[in-house]
Write an enzyme that holds these catalytic residues in place. Sequence first.
Site, mmCIF file in Angstrom:
data_model
loop_
_atom_site.group_PDB
_atom_site.id
_atom_site.type_symbol
_atom_site.label_atom_id
_atom_site.label_comp_id
_atom_site.label_asym_id
_atom_site.label_seq_id
_atom_site.Cartn_x
_atom_site.Cartn_y
_atom_site.Cartn_z
ATOM 1 N N ASP A 289 -34.005 -19.270 -6.809
ATOM 2 C CA ASP A 289 -33.712 -19.484 -5.442
ATOM 3 C C ASP A 289 -34.155 -20.998 -5.254
ATOM 4 O OD1 ASP A 289 -33.087 -16.926 -4.423
ATOM 5 O OD2 ASP A 289 -35.073 -16.537 -4.067
ATOM 6 N N LYS B 26 -30.680 -20.341 -0.585
ATOM 7 C CA LYS B 26 -30.019 -20.140 0.783
ATOM 8 C C LYS B 26 -30.796 -21.389 1.798
ATOM 9 C CE LYS B 26 -29.766 -15.420 -0.310
ATOM 10 N NZ LYS B 26 -30.044 -14.097 0.079
ATOM 11 N N MET C 141 -41.871 -18.370 7.696
ATOM 12 C CA MET C 141 -40.417 -19.045 8.259
ATOM 13 C C MET C 141 -40.776 -19.081 9.810
ATOM 14 S SD MET C 141 -38.161 -16.013 6.199
ATOM 15 C CE MET C 141 -39.255 -14.627 6.494
#
Length: 272
Positions: free
Chosen positions: A41, A64, A178
């Site tokens: 990642d 991502k 997040m």
Amino acid sequence: MNPSNNHIGKVILAGAGPGDPELLTIKTLRWLQRADVVIVDRLVSPDILRYYTRPDAEIISVGKQNKSEASTSQSGINSLLVEHARAGRLVVRLKGGDVSIFSNVLDELQTLVRHQIPYELVPGITAALGAAAYAGIPLTAREHATAVRFLTGYRPDEIEETYWKELAQTADTLVFYMSSDPLDILVGHLVKHGIAEDRWVAVVEQATTPLQRVTAYPVRDYLAAAAGAQYASPTLIIIGKVAALHADFQWLPDSAGDATYFPSLLKSTVIC
Ligand code: SAH
């Protein structure tokens, strides 16, 4: 001879920790040193790949940037796991922080089970624990909090009003992943529901890296002081009485510049 029938590989689903390469577990380090393929990642220190993988290992980056812009879709990642394991390879699927906290590990587990591919899970230090330690914020400090919650305010509209009220009134430490983009909205809800004056918010950018920066305010003062602030990616939010302890126990100096530690950063919410 078809290798997929005779010699199936194995997938190690492992957490790399939040940034500082030395926060890698010895177990993950050992798997990395053996891996034929590492599927990684974005929020993984480039130094981990540089120093702890075999020179001939295949490194596949599937990081991502945000929900809509994945460099590799989840189904693409699942296919990579199957393809390489079927070819008899030892695959390490390396994720930022812990392997299961706010990650898509379930999709990967289901894929591996469906294809009868052997696997192991290796935990990692999640961003909440890395950020707390490197910001000098003990998450359940005596007389400050008796519990800690890992949350996301990524979609604040989906959180019910009654839950905002509960979050505003709990003595638990709240750690939001997040959630730097909607931080003003989050704080607005907590203030509206009467969060206590002694609750602070600590914003920890690029935790555990040399570029870490922590800014802390009483929650009720946050919007006046910092509404609209843009934070580097990734950023973690710690809210509670414990966040005030940063001022007393900070040990890592704040980074002054605007540099970014993880590769190809966007200034937006990051999902791994
Ligand atoms: N599995 C990861 C979390 C993935 S979700 C873990 O256990 O840590 C990605 C979010 O984690 C980011 O948006 C950010 O809120 C947080 N995060 C990950 N690494 C971070 C870091 N070094 N500093 C601050 N926040 C981080």
